[in-house]
Each structure stands twice: as C-alpha cells, then as structure tokens.
Design an enzyme around this catalytic site. Structure first.
Site, PDB file in Angstrom:
ATOM      1  CE1 TYR A  83      -5.431  35.229 -24.521  1.00 46.46           C
ATOM      2  CE2 TYR A  83      -6.962  33.863 -23.306  1.00 46.46           C
ATOM      3  CZ  TYR A  83      -6.667  34.643 -24.396  1.00 46.46           C
ATOM      4  OH  TYR A  83      -7.627  34.849 -25.362  1.00 46.46           O
ATOM      5  CG  HIS A 129      -4.519  33.349 -29.833  1.00 49.08           C
ATOM      6  ND1 HIS A 129      -4.056  33.262 -28.548  1.00 49.08           N
ATOM      7  CD2 HIS A 129      -5.495  34.293 -29.799  1.00 49.08           C
ATOM      8  CE1 HIS A 129      -4.726  34.107 -27.775  1.00 49.08           C
ATOM      9  NE2 HIS A 129      -5.603  34.739 -28.515  1.00 49.08           N
TER      10      HIS A 129
END
Ligand SMILES: NC(=O)c1ccc[n+]([C@@H]2O[C@H](COP(=O)([O-])OP(=O)(O)OC[C@H]3O[C@@H](n4cnc5c(N)ncnc54)[C@H](OP(=O)(O)O)[C@@H]3O)[C@@H](O)[C@H]2O)c1
Length: 277
Positions: A48, A106
């Site tokens: 991110y 992830h």
C-alpha cells in the site's frame, strides 16, 4: 467494541480501518482521526506504500501501541524466505514498531514453494515479530493445505466479503478451525449501498445503507470487517454500524441478493471457488 478471541491468542476488534489507497499525510490524518474516534484495528500492507504514514499516526496518537491491533502483509512476489523476512523488517521500520499483531501473505505466490513460505511465516511468529499470522486471498483448498498438511498456526484469513459476495465455504472452515475471517472491501466500494433491498432495510431502521451492509458482516460469528473511510463522518458512521440490529426479515432479503459480485480480481488472483466467483 466486540473482539474476536481465538485459542492462538488473536484479539481482533471486529471493526477495523482499511487504509488502502490512502497515502502520506492523508493516511496519517485518517488513522489518527480513527484512533481518536475509538478504532483499535488498523489494516495496512507493504504494497500500500503507506506504512510510514500509518507508523507516523501510531507514534503521534495518544493511544498506547499495545491497545491497537495492527495488520500488515507481504506482497506475493516476496515470498521466498529471505525476501519475506526483509519485507517484514522494512514494514516494522516504517510502522515504527517492534511487532505487528497480524502478518499475512497478501496473495498466493506463483510457482512458489508454499511450504517454505509458510515455514518462514511461522518462524517470524515464533520470533515475536508477528503475534499472529494469516493468509489473504487463499481459496479454501490452499488454506486447507496450509492448516492440515503443513500444520501452520493460522489465526486469520482475509478475503473480499460483502452482501454481494458469499464466502460460506471459507467461513465454515474459519469457524471450525477457530480463525477470524476478515472481510475486505466490505462495502463493495459503494455497490452494497446502491442495492434497493439494502436501501429499503436502511430506511426501515432509519440508518445508512452502508451501515446495513457493515452490520450484516459484523453480526456474523468470527467475522471482522475493515472498511476504508477517510472522512470523519464515514469513519463515525461505520463505528456506529456496530450498534445496529437487523432482524430475520432483513437477513432474508440480504440472503437473496446475488452472491457472486466480486470487486477485486487482479490478473494474479488465484482460481476462486466457483460458488463465489
Ligand atoms: N487483502 C487484500 O487483497 C485487500 C484488497 C482490497 C482491500 N483490502 C483492504 O480492505 C480495505 C477496504 O476495502 P476497499 O477500500 O477496497 O473498499 P470498501 O471499504 O468497501 O469501500 C471504500 C469506499 O467506501 C467509502 N465509504 C466508507 N465508509 C462509508 C460510509 N459510511 N458511507 C458511504 N461511503 C463510505 C469510502 O469513502 P471515503 O474514503 O471517502 O470515506 C471509500 O470510497 C482497504 O482499505 C484495504 O485495507 C485488502
């Protein structure tokens, strides 16, 4: 705030703040504001590019670190043992903390050595750098291998889940194995609140459609949700969704909505359960 408590020691506030795609000062401000409102669960990831901004908020906040549940994740091209360690070290540095509460893979890797990656994940937990470990975007057959073949102490699975996307198989499994299912994109990025049925239920209770969509998730055993909200009004509305009550008629209307409307489906996604494609 209700928490999910598991035998492996996870204590996960049911409502968290998603931080993607916020960056820099906007992200720091949003996290600080959320902590001030009472959020105690923050979701970020190496991918991110906002861990330093989240770390700044954690440092600036008057809320002690040990009262905050912090999740971060390692990207799917960093799953070799050395790379995974380096990713978590970099995350900890950016987040200005010695540990995360939950460290997740992830997405599943490509042509990867699943067992070695999971062994590394477990080692990082054993070393105390992550209090709990988990996986995100793993379909059930892969999660089963991690838990049943490899025997890894997985505390949580994070997947897209909302009123327009079912996750019954994963949820059944999470409950059987006492792990949390963390619902990402829980508002379907606005799609949930556009449904006439959701709007009808909201009008009946005098609440917002987004609050109906969130409460539907939060009322479910073992389910947490991490809506991303930057404005104070939306953060507050999402917190208040914890206190709404839906009735059987509401749940029946929501159960009848289509459950195959996936929002997040990048080209590196695994093959999803056909029931929830
Ligand atoms: N593991 C993964 O692969 C994965 C993938 C995707 C997402 N995630 C995580 O899940 C988090 C949330 O998912 P998402 O951002 O995709 O979607 P989402 O939370 O379903 O939707 C976010 C959108 O909803 C708006 N919103 C928030 N609260 C609202 C309210 N009360 N009323 C009306 N609108 C509202 C936000 O606007 P404002 O910002 O303007 O308030 C934002 O535009 C991400 O931030 C990330 O942490 C994880």
């Amino acid at each position: 705030m209700q928490t999910i408590n598991t035998p492996l020691g996870l204590k996960l506030p049911k409502l968290g703040l998603g931080t993607w795609p916020m960056l820099g000062d906007e992200c720091t401000r949003a996290v600080l504001q959320a902590l001030a409102l009472g959020y105690r669960h923050i979701d970020t990831a190496a991918a991110y590019n906002n861990e330093a901004a989240v770390g700044q908020a954690l440092t600036d906040s008057s809320t002690p670190r040990d009262q905050i549940h912090l999740t971060t994740k390692v990207w799917w091209d960093q799953l070799q043992p050395k790379a995974m360690r380096a990713s978590l070290e970099a995350s900890l540095k950016a987040l200005q903390t010695d540990y995360v509460d939950l460290f997740m893979i992830h997405w599943p890797g490509k042509d990867w050595d699943l067992a070695r990656s999971i062994e590394t994940l477990v080692a990082l937990r054993d070393e105390g750098k992550a209090l709990n470990i988990g996986v995100a975007n793993f379909p059930l057959p892969l999660l089963r291998r991690v838990v049943e073949e490899i025997g890894a102490p997985i505390s949580a699975i994070q997947v897209e889940y909302h009123v327009l996307l079912g996750q019954q198989h994963l949820l059944d499994y999470a409950r059987q194995h006492d792990m949390a299912l963390i619902a990402y994109t829980p508002l379907g990025r606005g799609k949930a609140a556009e449904q006439p049925e959701i709007r009808q239920i909201a009008a009946k209770h005098g609440v917002l459609p987004s609050q109906v969509a969130l409460q539907w998730l939060l009322a479910q055993d073992h389910v947490a949700a991490i809506p991303k909200a930057s404005s104070e009004a939306n953060q507050r509305a999402n917190l208040e969704a914890c206190d709404i009550h839906l009735d059987d008629a509401d749940r029946a209307l929501i159960a009848a909505l289509p459950k195959n409307q996936r929002v997040v489906n990048p080209d590196f996604a695994p093959q999803w359960d056909p029931a929830e494609a």
